[in-house]
Design an enzyme around this catalytic site. Structure first.
Site, PDB file in Angstrom:
ATOM      1  N   GLU A   1       0.624  -1.108   0.092  1.00  0.00           N
ATOM      2  CA  GLU A   1       0.059   0.049   0.053  1.00  0.00           C
ATOM      3  C   GLU A   1       0.849   1.432   0.154  1.00  0.00           C
ATOM      4  OE1 GLU A   1      -2.189  -3.087   2.768  1.00  0.00           O
ATOM      5  OE2 GLU A   1      -0.153  -2.491   1.841  1.00  0.00           O
TER       6      GLU A   1
ATOM      7  N   SER B   1      22.983 -40.677  -9.738  1.00  0.00           N
ATOM      8  CA  SER B   1      21.803 -39.718  -9.600  1.00  0.00           C
ATOM      9  C   SER B   1      21.912 -38.601 -10.565  1.00  0.00           C
ATOM     10  CB  SER B   1      21.502 -39.220  -8.253  1.00  0.00           C
ATOM     11  OG  SER B   1      22.323 -38.604  -7.902  1.00  0.00           O
TER      12      SER B   1
ATOM     13  N   SER C   1      19.812 -35.102  12.729  1.00  0.00           N
ATOM     14  CA  SER C   1      19.804 -35.010  14.141  1.00  0.00           C
ATOM     15  C   SER C   1      21.060 -34.972  14.855  1.00  0.00           C
ATOM     16  CB  SER C   1      19.077 -36.383  14.525  1.00  0.00           C
ATOM     17  OG  SER C   1      19.847 -37.583  14.269  1.00  0.00           O
TER      18      SER C   1
END
Length: 351
Positions: free
Chosen positions: A46, A160, A214
């Protein structure tokens, strides 16, 4: 409002923790001001639109309820009042408790006509990550999968690169740029040594790179070598040794564990608390399975290549422990398209 929504989408991945808002100001049948949330979240849409015009008596179309609180900038609702607009059309309300109806109330108290709910579904989809931070205390999560036709992401020997073609990989960089962060597990870092940056599309604001591990038992030479290009955050268990990472200025974020793995819901809460609204998960299979099992994936984007790797290849999703089809997370297909030699398919979480 359609134009305002289009403008707001320019902020995807660039404005967090703020919402990607768009604003259009119309007077005498002409658009006299346009704005969207600037990079980094300020100035607001705005404010940028009002700076372009004399808005007295005009109508402002805004994709989110104008803010009503003093933060690092004054309230946008107050700016609209001061500009003398006659009407404000709002797509959807703001769940931020500092706003949550106060913006609309401020406008109406000043005698401004307010219309709400215009193209609300589209606005909610565009700002889903911002809305989820306040309604579910987590960001929006997109899971990206790229696999052979038989759902494998690597050969039995671990090769991959590359299963999908250059066009698909370029589209992935565009998708990264439209998210606040790119998330992978430690296994992906060990296998691929990725940089996880956006490249070759002229982007200036890089997403945060997030690795979930972890124990922080991995090396990340490519991620470390690009710390000057993009931030690196590590989500880890409470007992992990963070000293080798923190010494380099890398952000370490302790998360609760479920068994020996990071609890995915707890991790998403931690990332939301840091301001992230949109997270782009690129694997690996164990992390993807944990997010799916926890019901935290909002969108899946899959790229399928026309080759077969066989049952001995690495599956794209890890074990989920499902015994019944009824327990499997289901998604609704919303888009399919050819991308070079590959097929891209996009799915949304079923309500």
């Amino acid at each position: 409002m359609g134009v305002a929504l289009s403008l707001g989408r320019r902020g995807l991945g660039r404005v967090w923790p703020n919402p990607n808002v768009g604003c259009v100001i119309v007077k005498g049948g002409r658009v006299i001001g346009r704005g969207w949330t600037a990079d980094g979240g300020r100035p607001h849409a705005e404010t940028r639109a009002l700076a372009q015009c004399d808005a007295a008596g005009a109508t402002a179309y805004v994709t989110l309820e104008p803010c009503a609180h003093h933060g690092k900038t004054p309230p946008c609702a107050a700016a609209l009042v001061a500009a003398g607009v006659a009407r404000v059309v709002v797509a959807t309300g703001d769940p931020d408790p500092r706003v949550a109806g106060r913006g609309i109330a401020m406008l109406e108290a000043a005698g401004i006509a307010v219309t709400t709910g215009v193209r609300q579904a589209e606005a909610c989809a565009d700002m889903a990550g911002f809305l989820l931070r306040f309604t579910e205390n987590r960001p929006f999560v997109t899971l990206k999968l790229a696999a052979s036709f038989d759902g494998r992401i690597a050969t039995a020997a671990g090769e991959s690169r590359w299963i999908t073609g250059p066009d698909a990989r370029r589209m992935v960089h565009v998708m990264r740029a439209r998210h606040d962060a790119v998330l992978v597990g430690a296994g992906t870092v060990r296998a691929d040594n990725p940089t996880l940056t956006v490249r070759d599309i002229g982007i200036r604001r890089q997403p945060v790179r997030v690795v979930a591990s972890s124990r922080l038992n991995f090396e990340a030479p490519a991620l470390r070598a690009t710390l000057d290009e993009a931030p690196l955050w590590l989500c880890h268990g409470p007992d992990a040794d963070t000293s080798p990472w923190a010494a380099d200025g890398i952000t370490t974020l302790p998360c609760a564990l479920t068994g020996r793995q990071i609890d995915p819901a707890a991790m998403m809460q931690v990332l939301a608390a840091r301001g992230l609204t949109r997270v782009f998960c690129e694997g690996g299979g164990t992390l993807a399975a944990s997010l799916l099992s926890a019901g935290l994936v909002d969108e899946i984007v899959g790229f399928t290549a026309g080759l077969m790797l066989g049952a001995e290849g690495t599956p794209q999703i890890g074990a989920m422990g499902l015994a019944r089809l009824a327990d499997a997370p289901r998604f609704t297909l919303v888009e399919t398209r050819s991308v070079g030699a590959d097929v891209m398919h996009r799915w949304h979480k079923q309500a």
